[in-house]
Design a protein around this motif. Structure first.
Motif, PDB file in Angstrom:
ATOM      1  N   LEU A 152      50.030  49.062  41.191  1.00 23.86           N
ATOM      2  CA  LEU A 152      50.932  48.175  40.455  1.00 23.86           C
ATOM      3  C   LEU A 152      50.368  47.907  39.071  1.00 23.86           C
ATOM      4  O   LEU A 152      49.172  48.077  38.833  1.00 23.86           O
ATOM      5  N   MET A 153      51.260  47.489  38.169  1.00 24.11           N
ATOM      6  CA  MET A 153      50.797  47.012  36.868  1.00 24.11           C
ATOM      7  C   MET A 153      50.828  45.491  36.899  1.00 24.11           C
ATOM      8  O   MET A 153      51.873  44.897  37.122  1.00 24.11           O
ATOM      9  N   LEU A 154      49.654  44.896  36.692  1.00 26.31           N
ATOM     10  CA  LEU A 154      49.611  43.444  36.524  1.00 26.31           C
ATOM     11  C   LEU A 154      49.635  43.160  35.030  1.00 26.31           C
ATOM     12  O   LEU A 154      48.693  43.503  34.309  1.00 26.31           O
ATOM     13  N   GLN A 155      50.736  42.591  34.589  1.00 24.43           N
ATOM     14  CA  GLN A 155      50.843  42.211  33.178  1.00 24.43           C
ATOM     15  C   GLN A 155      50.281  40.807  33.017  1.00 24.43           C
ATOM     16  O   GLN A 155      50.767  39.876  33.663  1.00 24.43           O
ATOM     17  N   VAL A 156      49.285  40.647  32.158  1.00 26.55           N
ATOM     18  CA  VAL A 156      48.818  39.304  31.789  1.00 26.55           C
ATOM     19  C   VAL A 156      49.152  39.163  30.313  1.00 26.55           C
ATOM     20  O   VAL A 156      48.563  39.846  29.470  1.00 26.55           O
ATOM     21  N   ASN A 157      50.126  38.320  30.022  1.00 24.23           N
ATOM     22  CA  ASN A 157      50.685  38.318  28.665  1.00 24.23           C
ATOM     23  C   ASN A 157      50.319  37.095  27.845  1.00 24.23           C
ATOM     24  O   ASN A 157      50.015  36.034  28.385  1.00 24.23           O
ATOM     25  N   ALA A 158      50.411  37.256  26.524  1.00 24.64           N
ATOM     26  CA  ALA A 158      50.151  36.151  25.592  1.00 24.64           C
ATOM     27  C   ALA A 158      51.425  35.328  25.415  1.00 24.64           C
ATOM     28  O   ALA A 158      52.512  35.747  25.796  1.00 24.64           O
ATOM     29  N   VAL A 181      53.964  43.307  38.182  1.00 17.51           N
ATOM     30  CA  VAL A 181      53.840  41.875  38.465  1.00 17.51           C
ATOM     31  C   VAL A 181      53.518  41.243  37.112  1.00 17.51           C
ATOM     32  O   VAL A 181      52.503  41.578  36.490  1.00 17.51           O
ATOM     33  N   VAL A 182      54.412  40.365  36.659  1.00 19.58           N
ATOM     34  CA  VAL A 182      54.268  39.805  35.314  1.00 19.58           C
ATOM     35  C   VAL A 182      53.728  38.392  35.393  1.00 19.58           C
ATOM     36  O   VAL A 182      54.283  37.546  36.095  1.00 19.58           O
TER      37      VAL A 182
END
Ligand code: NAP
Length: 517
Positions: A152-158, A181-182
């Protein structure tokens, strides 16, 4: 109102009693917009759902079918974009700022859909390049097979691009056949939550392809495995912490970082003050300082000018900044809204004071601002802040004031400019403004290794530019060193980077089977 998360295809609320719950305030009025917590959320269940349900569904599709999903996503978000514009105002964004974020995200989805259909086969994986003979015989060949990772891609965003960032990452993840997963940054999590509601209401993605975690995702980092990717956007300090996370290191979890950087523009000595190109340079600086109240990762923080043009540059930028009306983004004539929170305003104040310690404020006062239709104390408003500083001091090259601020730094000669530019220790974007081709090409050769993108502005393209600060799907977004060393966008290359490239040595007939699919 406790913000819900979207896990395992269901909207779920966190446990009510969480001592660490965060109240998110409206950037303009100070009223509470929502409360954010991830207490009690089943992250293990969510990650399992992504891997076992979302991933297989996406991997079963061809690149062209995944492109169709992006097209449908773009249509769904476009149909309800007004809701996102309205909500963006609560984060201090003007309508133009909101369009930058929302329409920018829609454009990336569409752009990637078109690219995938044109550049990738109608197949679930890619056989890269012509097969190469590996021995003298005819029947021992090598190719690279590019397949989706079963992770999966775990997006950790600003906080600053709550719509564009998740969409831009989602575009690449969907094409790469990976579920997402955002995890949005807390100060603007309500905007990403609304975006995910729009997407789930439209029902365009397969089950498990997109989940949202509002609040902290820290316990989830231990749950990541060898086929997962962390796609991080945020400050260099957080990037450094995550990069060294023991579980990520132990399992070689891929970690892509888009971090902060102290981006720059360099005005060439051949550009006379008052000329159209000089005016274009001034416009770039003012745009970068004011769009999204300067809260852009690519925004120009350092403005390098030849010594002989320093006072002309300061005067021209100052007089443009004086025309910028600041206030409630909903009010008529307001060109710049608020920064995202009172805490962020304090951060910016600290940063600009550190820079001004080696210089002075030429325009604006970090402690005061005149605003239209709002309370300057309850709302997170700031004046535009132009500084002039000693170019050889450390702070202007090291401190990122993540707000409407920039510093003019005068250079002696081209060697000095080159040296100063590199003192940012790696950045996302730099602009060079000048018509002297010898100067530009010499500087490009020195500067390119330090920057993810170079924007070369001259008299022939100044009316066509998309601007210094706009990341473009066709080009790499990311930068070396301090900027995180990561890569996003870069056309289809960015998608393939998310996939596994495996060298395959096989007979002609086996390879033909793969190529024929
Ligand atoms: P930040 O404080 O570094 O936070 C970024 C994200 O990391 C947030 O989602 C945050 O969640 C999360 N986070 C923080 N500590 C964490 C930890 N120990 N474990 C897991 N997650 C953690 O950055 P920000 O204040 O949101 O954003 C502003 C910065 O981002 C600026 O410096 C800007 O230059 C940079 N930026 C870079 C780019 C780029 O493309 N290069 C784009 C946009 C912004 P919480 O909010 O819940 O703490």
């Amino acid at each position: 109102m406790l913000l819900e998360s979207h896990l395992q295809d269901t909207w779920v609320a966190p446990t009510a009693a969480d001592p660490a719950v965060v109240d998110v305030a409206d950037a303009v009025t100070g009223e509470t917009v929502c409360r954010v917590s991830s207490a009690g959320l089943d992250l293990a269940g969510a990650f399992g759902h992504a891997r076992q349900v979302g991933g297989p569904a996406l991997r079963a599709l061809t690149f062209h079918q995944r492109a169709d999903l992006l097209e449908a996503l773009a249509t769904a978000v476009r149909g309800r974009r007004e809701e996102l514009y309205a909500l963006s105002a609560r984060a201090g964004a003007t309508l133009d700022d909101a369009r930058y974020d929302v329409d920018g995200g829609i454009r990336v989805l569409r752009d990637y859909a078109v690219r995938a259909r044109a550049e990738l086969p109608d197949a679930p994986y890619l056989v890269e390049g012509p097969a190469e003979r590996l021995t003298r015989g005819e029947d021992f060949l090598g190719v690279h097979l590019v397949t989706p990772s079963p992770g999966l891609m775990l997006q950790v965003n600003a906080f600053n691009f709550p719509v564009w960032a998740p969409l831009e990452k989602l575009a690449q993840a969907v094409l790469a056949g990976m579920p997402s997963v955002v995890k949005p940054a807390t100060p603007t999590a309500y905007l990403t939550e609304h975006l995910v509601r729009i997407i789930t209401d439209a029902g365009v993605l397969p089950a498990g392809a997109l989940q949202l975690v509002a609040g902290s995702v820290r316990p989830g980092l231990d749950l990541l495995g060898e086929q997962d990717v962390v796609s991080f956007t945020g400050s260099a300090a957080t990037a450094a912490t995550l990069r060294a996370h023991a579980s990520l290191v132990a399992r070689s979890v891929r970690f892509n970082a888009e971090a902060d950087s102290v981006n720059a523009v360099v005005l060439a000595p051949d550009v006379p003050p008052g000329s159209p190109l000089f005016e274009a340079f001034v416009r770039e600086v003012v745009t970068e300082m004011t769009v999204k109240a300067g809260q852009k990762c690519t925004a120009i923080r350092r403005v390098f000018v030849p010594r002989e043009h320093e006072s002309a540059a300061l005067d021209a930028i100052t007089s443009r900044l004086a025309e910028v009306t600041i206030g409630n983004p909903a009010a008529e004539g307001v060109a710049m809204g608020a920064v995202v929170s009172l805490a962020q305003r304090e951060e910016v104040r600290r940063a600009v004071r550190a820079i001004a310690a080696s210089g002075r404020f030429v325009h604006g006062d970090p402690a005061k601002v005149r605003v239209v239709d709002a309370d300057p104390e309850r709302g997170a408003f700031m004046d535009t802040l132009l500084m002039s500083a000693d170019p050889d001091a450390a702070a202007p090259h090291e401190v990122e004031p993540f707000g409407p601020a920039a510093t003019v730094l005068a250079y002696r000669d081209t060697a000095h400019a080159t040296d100063l530019l590199a003192r940012g220790r790696g950045s996302l974007a730099a602009s060079l403004v000048g018509d002297d081709l010898a100067w530009t090409t010499a500087l490009v050769r020195e500067a390119a290794p330090w920057h993810g993108r170079l924007h070369l502005l001259d008299s022939t393209n100044m009316t066509q530019t998309t601007g210094h600060g706009s990341p473009l799907p066709a080009l790499r977004h990311g930068g070396p060193g301090r900027a995180g060393g990561g890569t996003e966008l870069a056309g289809i290359r960015g998608v393939l980077e998310l996939m596994q490239r495996t060298g395959v040595q096989a007979s002609r007939r086996t390879l033909a089977e793969f190529q024929g699919r």
